[in-house]
Design a protein around this motif. Structure first.
Motif, mmCIF file in Angstrom:
data_model
loop_
_atom_site.group_PDB
_atom_site.id
_atom_site.type_symbol
_atom_site.label_atom_id
_atom_site.label_comp_id
_atom_site.label_asym_id
_atom_site.label_seq_id
_atom_site.Cartn_x
_atom_site.Cartn_y
_atom_site.Cartn_z
ATOM 1 N N ARG A 59 19.255 25.727 72.539
ATOM 2 C CA ARG A 59 18.560 26.590 71.582
ATOM 3 C C ARG A 59 17.986 25.781 70.428
ATOM 4 O O ARG A 59 16.842 25.981 70.012
ATOM 5 N N VAL A 60 18.766 24.844 69.928
ATOM 6 C CA VAL A 60 18.319 24.036 68.800
ATOM 7 C C VAL A 60 17.207 23.083 69.218
ATOM 8 O O VAL A 60 16.195 22.935 68.525
ATOM 9 N N MET A 61 17.376 22.435 70.378
ATOM 10 C CA MET A 61 16.385 21.460 70.820
ATOM 11 C C MET A 61 15.076 22.104 71.270
ATOM 12 O O MET A 61 14.059 21.433 71.368
ATOM 13 N N HIS A 62 15.116 23.399 71.530
ATOM 14 C CA HIS A 62 13.917 24.082 72.020
ATOM 15 C C HIS A 62 12.776 24.013 71.018
ATOM 16 O O HIS A 62 11.606 24.170 71.378
ATOM 17 N N SER A 63 13.087 23.768 69.763
ATOM 18 C CA SER A 63 12.033 23.667 68.746
ATOM 19 C C SER A 63 11.077 22.513 69.032
ATOM 20 O O SER A 63 9.936 22.511 68.559
ATOM 21 N N LEU A 64 11.523 21.533 69.808
ATOM 22 C CA LEU A 64 10.662 20.394 70.139
ATOM 23 C C LEU A 64 9.464 20.807 70.981
ATOM 24 O O LEU A 64 8.486 20.059 71.091
ATOM 25 N N LEU A 65 9.542 21.988 71.598
ATOM 26 C CA LEU A 65 8.449 22.464 72.437
ATOM 27 C C LEU A 65 7.436 23.306 71.674
ATOM 28 O O LEU A 65 6.400 23.679 72.222
ATOM 29 N N SER A 66 7.729 23.601 70.416
ATOM 30 C CA SER A 66 6.841 24.484 69.666
ATOM 31 C C SER A 66 5.546 23.778 69.278
ATOM 32 O O SER A 66 5.506 22.560 69.090
ATOM 33 N N GLY A 67 4.467 24.569 69.156
ATOM 34 C CA GLY A 67 3.183 24.005 68.772
ATOM 35 C C GLY A 67 3.214 23.370 67.405
ATOM 36 O O GLY A 67 2.583 22.334 67.165
ATOM 37 N N THR A 68 3.957 23.967 66.478
ATOM 38 C CA THR A 68 4.052 23.417 65.117
ATOM 39 C C THR A 68 4.671 22.027 65.142
ATOM 40 O O THR A 68 4.189 21.100 64.481
ATOM 41 N N ALA A 69 5.755 21.875 65.903
ATOM 42 C CA ALA A 69 6.422 20.577 65.991
ATOM 43 C C ALA A 69 5.517 19.541 66.638
ATOM 44 O O ALA A 69 5.437 18.389 66.183
ATOM 45 N N LEU A 70 4.829 19.936 67.703
ATOM 46 C CA LEU A 70 3.955 18.990 68.401
ATOM 47 C C LEU A 70 2.843 18.486 67.485
ATOM 48 O O LEU A 70 2.479 17.304 67.517
ATOM 49 N N LYS A 71 2.297 19.362 66.653
ATOM 50 C CA LYS A 71 1.255 18.943 65.716
ATOM 51 C C LYS A 71 1.815 17.992 64.662
ATOM 52 O O LYS A 71 1.177 17.006 64.292
ATOM 53 N N GLN A 72 3.006 18.284 64.179
ATOM 54 C CA GLN A 72 3.624 17.422 63.164
ATOM 55 C C GLN A 72 3.906 16.036 63.734
ATOM 56 O O GLN A 72 3.672 15.024 63.073
ATOM 57 N N TYR A 73 4.397 15.994 64.968
ATOM 58 C CA TYR A 73 4.784 14.719 65.560
ATOM 59 C C TYR A 73 3.585 13.923 66.065
ATOM 60 O O TYR A 73 3.698 12.711 66.282
ATOM 61 N N ALA A 74 2.445 14.576 66.251
ATOM 62 C CA ALA A 74 1.265 13.886 66.783
ATOM 63 C C ALA A 74 0.856 12.725 65.890
ATOM 64 O O ALA A 74 0.488 11.643 66.377
ATOM 65 N N GLY A 75 0.896 12.926 64.587
ATOM 66 C CA GLY A 75 0.527 11.856 63.666
ATOM 67 C C GLY A 75 1.436 10.648 63.793
ATOM 68 O O GLY A 75 0.977 9.500 63.721
ATOM 69 N N TRP A 76 2.713 10.891 63.975
ATOM 70 C CA TRP A 76 3.652 9.778 64.144
ATOM 71 C C TRP A 76 3.402 9.058 65.466
ATOM 72 O O TRP A 76 3.486 7.818 65.524
ATOM 73 N N GLN A 77 3.113 9.807 66.504
ATOM 74 C CA GLN A 77 2.826 9.178 67.795
ATOM 75 C C GLN A 77 1.573 8.299 67.714
ATOM 76 O O GLN A 77 1.544 7.196 68.259
ATOM 77 N N GLU A 78 0.561 8.768 67.025
ATOM 78 C CA GLU A 78 -0.670 7.985 66.896
ATOM 79 C C GLU A 78 -0.444 6.745 66.037
ATOM 80 O O GLU A 78 -0.990 5.668 66.327
ATOM 81 N N LEU A 79 0.358 6.859 65.007
ATOM 82 C CA LEU A 79 0.667 5.710 64.163
ATOM 83 C C LEU A 79 1.380 4.622 64.962
ATOM 84 O O LEU A 79 0.985 3.445 64.924
ATOM 85 N N GLU A 80 2.423 5.011 65.695
ATOM 86 C CA GLU A 80 3.167 4.023 66.471
ATOM 87 C C GLU A 80 2.315 3.456 67.602
ATOM 88 O O GLU A 80 2.464 2.290 67.978
ATOM 89 N N SER A 81 1.406 4.263 68.141
ATOM 90 C CA SER A 81 0.505 3.782 69.174
ATOM 91 C C SER A 81 -0.461 2.745 68.617
ATOM 92 O O SER A 81 -0.784 1.754 69.293
ATOM 93 N N THR A 82 -0.912 2.957 67.396
ATOM 94 C CA THR A 82 -1.782 1.968 66.755
ATOM 95 C C THR A 82 -1.056 0.638 66.600
ATOM 96 O O THR A 82 -1.637 -0.438 66.822
ATOM 97 N N GLN A 83 0.215 0.700 66.249
ATOM 98 C CA GLN A 83 0.985 -0.545 66.153
ATOM 99 C C GLN A 83 1.125 -1.190 67.526
ATOM 100 O O GLN A 83 1.036 -2.426 67.642
ATOM 101 N N LEU A 84 1.345 -0.396 68.562
ATOM 102 C CA LEU A 84 1.447 -0.956 69.914
ATOM 103 C C LEU A 84 0.177 -1.704 70.288
ATOM 104 O O LEU A 84 0.235 -2.812 70.852
ATOM 105 N N LEU A 85 -0.991 -1.137 69.986
ATOM 106 C CA LEU A 85 -2.253 -1.810 70.296
ATOM 107 C C LEU A 85 -2.360 -3.148 69.574
ATOM 108 O O LEU A 85 -2.822 -4.143 70.146
#
Length: 525
Positions: free
Chosen positions: A147-173
């Protein structure tokens, strides 16, 4: 008067004491064997789909143990020869291997409300994990954590985490650009950093030893699953403690696992208690008063840390498979590049890196991701989905306690031209749903809660790597040997930046994102 049978046998025993003793021993051994077999009798033994006979008491357990170290997965491939479903007796457990997508969809997805259990694993789930890893817990211990982890599937969470994913991806490049020979390490650094940021709130600043310890925790935990006979004969867990000679070894591993977790968890918990923690899943969901999580501090720690475990290793492995596919199928790679260029480089003066917002416009990249996961499955088998009540299915009766297992290798080959690498097979209108008709994230009510997050992370990295880098073989390799367990280069690869223009773009983006200084540090070498 005729003597009774007992009298005759009694007189014979007196005259032949050695024979009588041997007969008595044989009788006792036979009775003991039958008693043990009855105690450990697998559920659902009658009327089940066909499968290997195995040996008394152990079933096919010894064969499965040998198969764990077979990179070609011969045993689990051969199980599909019995049909869509194969019954395998493993100790006192009965597993039904599901060998194609149809039966997986019917049993795991459509009947997920009654196939969401787990069989008991007193060692891997109990002693090693202190019943904290929801992956192996029955519904009674899993539902609240889910129940608690299910929040990871929400659209709000995905939008919030997208910026972090792009930042770390930029470092990977940028890491690729400055240290191309360490491409495989950059995959792990990215995966671990993203999930660490999401779960705990801060960018990863751990030492090499701390990272190695956490990786070892994952390795030893996975290695513990099914390694002990007690997990296959869970009835042994009811023995008095002084007879459980195996506990000392596994408790040592469990205590070490716990201490590693604590070293990551305690600083975060202290920051939250002090009111100075940055945004994170732990701060804003798990420990937030509005969530009303009913578990204690240790349970919360295991929820957070298993997210880091699961999110880091599988993403790393998927990116490694992508590189192997680039070596084996350059024509597919070039087709994917054309799609990215069409969106991000149609104007030579306005070239940009792909973003997560481009997913809908890049169906071929999304299809490529699904084909990567199908072509070389990360998970040959999924944890068992145990029946919680009786089930009738196509002429078979399955009682509670029977486990259903997605047989990943034949299920991934349940398609036309299964040995070909063809992203086109996924261009069906569901490209952006990585779990549609693909079962590598599990299924039903126990599907991986982070699968959408994982898909977005794979998309942003694969789209950018396709756009900016070229791969070629640096020596002989076998496309079936991914060598995920290795800490050095898993297979020989040359990485080359596509052009000076792309190098300049990466440097500018890394500077703008504030990650270039970290890349240039010697900690990456």
């Amino acid at each position: 008067m005729a003597l009774s049978v007992h009298s005759i046998l009694g007189q014979y025993a007196i005259g032949h004491p050695v024979v009588a003793t041997l007969v008595t021993i044989a009788f006792l051994m036979g009775t003991t064997f039958l008693t043990i077999r009855e105690i450990f009798k697998p559920a659902g033994k009658r009327g089940a789909p066909k499968g290997p006979k195995g040996i008394p008491i152990f079933g096919s357990l010894l064969d499965l143990k040998s198969a764990r170290h077979d990179p070609d997965h011969k045993m689990i491939r051969d199980l599909a020869r019995y049909g869509e479903m194969t019954t395998v007796h493993l100790g006192s457990k009965t597993w039904i291997f599901l060998n194609n997508k149809r039966v997986v969809a019917e049993i795991i997805a459509k009947r997920g409300s009654i196939t969401n259990g787990r069989s008991p694993m007193p060692v891997a789930s109990g002693i090693v994990s202190r019943y904290g890893r929801s992956l192996l817990l029955p519904p009674s211990g899993w539902t609240e954590k889910r129940r608690v982890m299910h929040s990871l599937l929400s659209g709000t969470a995905l939008k919030q985490y997208a910026g972090w994913q792009e930042l770390e991806s930029t470092q990977l490049l940028a890491e690729y650009l400055n240290y191309p020979k360490l491409w495989y390490r950059h995959h792990y650094r990215y995966a671990n950093s993203v999930v660490h940021r999401i779960a705990l709130g801060e960018r990863l600043v751990k030492t090499g030893k701390e990272l190695a310890d956490l990786q070892d925790v994952v390795t030893y935990f996975v290695g513990s699953i099914g390694s002990s006979l007690v997990d296959w004969f869970p009835e042994l867990d009811a023995l008095p403690r002084f007879l459980q000679l195996w506990r000392k070894h596994w408790e040592k591993l469990g205590n070490w696992n716990y201490e590693v977790y604590r070293s990551w968890w305690d600083p975060v918990r202290q920051q939250i208690d002090a009111g100075i923690a940055p945004p994170s899943f732990v701060r804003d969901v798990l420990l937030h008063e509005s969530t009303k999580f009913t578990g204690d501090d240790q349970e919360a720690m295991y929820v957070a840390m298993q997210l880091i475990e699961a999110g880091s290793d599988t993403t790393r492995e998927a990116l490694n498979i992508f590189v192997m596919a680039a070596l084996c199928h350059p024509e597919v790679y070039q087709k994917a590049r054309k799609e990215v260029d069409r969106i991000c480089a149609s104007d030579s003066e306005d070239i940009r890196l792909p973003s997560i917002m481009d997913m809908e416009q890049m169906p071929y990249i999304c299809a490529l991701i699904k084909e990567v996961l199908r072509w070389r499955p990360i998970f040959p088998l999924t944890p068992d989905h145990v029946l919680t009540t009786d089930m009738e299915f196509e002429g078979y009766h399955f009682p509670p306690g029977v486990g259903f297992v997605i047989n990943g290798i034949p299920v991934c080959k349940d398609c036309e031209e299964p040995d070909a690498f063809k992203p086109e097979r996924w261009l069906d209108g569901h490209e952006t749903d990585v779990a549609h008709d693909l079962w590598q994230f599990g299924g039903g009510r126990r599907i991986c809660v982070g699968y959408r997050l994982a898909q977005r992370g794979l998309f942003i990295n694969i789209a950018r790597l396709v756009m900016c880098y070229d791969y070629s073989a640096a020596g002989p390799y076998d496309s079936r040997r991914l060598n995920h367990h290795r800490t050095d280069e898993p297979f020989p690869v040359n990485v080359k930046i596509r052009s000076e223009e792309h190098a300049r773009l990466i440097t500018e983006e890394a500077t703008r994102a504030g990650v270039l200084e970290a890349v240039m540090g010697l900690n990456n070498v």
